[in-house]
Design an enzyme around this catalytic site. Sequence first.
Site: not given
Length: 452
Positions: A226-228, A259
């Site tokens: 969900g992020d980097d 992502t």
Amino acid sequence: MRRSASLLRALLVFITMVGTQWSNVSSTYCKDMASSVYRPHSVTITEFGAVGDGVTLNTKAFQNAIFYLNSFADKGGAQLFVPAGRWLTGSFSLISHLTLSLDKDAEIIGSPDSSDWPVIDPLPSYGRGANGTIDGQGAIWWDWFHSNTLNYTRPHLVELMYSTDVVISNLTFKNSPFWNIHPVYCSQVLVQHVTILAPLNSPNTDGIDPDSSTNICIDHCYVRNGDDVIVIKSGWDEYGISFARPSTNISISNITGETRGGAGIAFGSEMSGGISEVRAKGLRIVNSMHGIRIKTAPGRGGYVKNVYISDVSMDNVSMAIRITGNFGEHPDDKYDRNALPVISNITIENVVGVNVGVAGILEGIEGDNFSSICLSNVSLSVQSMHPWNCSLIEGYSNSVIPESCEQLRTDCGQTPICYDGGSSSAIHAQAARHRLSSASRLLNPLLKLAML
């Protein structure tokens, strides 16, 4: 703020700390570390009373086993074997000269009870706070985060602190409450053949976050989160500036990432200790918000320089390249607003992208132009009628489609300024301002390696 300890679920975990010889700057040092090492002593977790029924809490069994195995640290080290079963546990720390090995049918699962994750002190640079699977069971933590009911920062799945000569290999990490793999104040760390999975809407589930660390190799990894996917950090505002520990000599290769909320490869926004000598090659980024991103802000100080990124493919990415000079919050109101970051000697070349929304937004800071931003052989199939938006930057470009913004239209093939991924002494010298930063965190990872 303080933080709490992390959760672990594993099928076949192979985490090894070994001595090795490393080269200085080149990515060849990544080849010097073995992914396995012989341990003359071995015990099984059941010898310490652990029960693999998925219900019994085994934190004490893991802690006692590791305490016992510490006596073999100067005798060639030891192995802790976890047989088939579901082994519920809270946070525990690993030690030097240890191999944690799990049967392919073993699962180490983290306790959903926050009291099993002890609160620990914040990091000094932040101020506040496929053969196997480690499952953080992070959903409950994500719910607490979204409902603003957390008293402390969420735990990482694996955190390595002050560790040297570490191998993390052949693992799958799932559902981390927060960042997945966080080497901080470390050197000589190899992460290879790792899969990291979390829902695309899970908050802050970064994949691999080298932080104030040197000689880091990340190779052949798949991340969907969900992020980097990969993000390099080095402390937050005045805390990172004071701690003054940069991230440098980092090699990243053969990464596939997806992502929804982050970038395939990112730098910052906590970069106040400085980031330099980074070489990333062979990146495939799909179905993502950003491809390549640098994040910073006034007050960060520090620098991001001597970064070379090449051989990148993107498919269905909203924005291929983004450099942001006004990103993120601050740990408190004590930061120096005149501590401006230096962003310089950034080369991005051999990039192909299809189904790309916007080619790039590249924004510096008033009175602090970002310099020597070089784009070469970049071909993007872009949907936007305004593919580039650039301000307060300086640099060069060559063979960029669609044509790069005006600030980059000097041909980088005719200037020695562009960084080529080699030694920093061979490139155009830049005056660097070293101002660092920091943030506070709360929760202590389930798997925390502290090698002093």
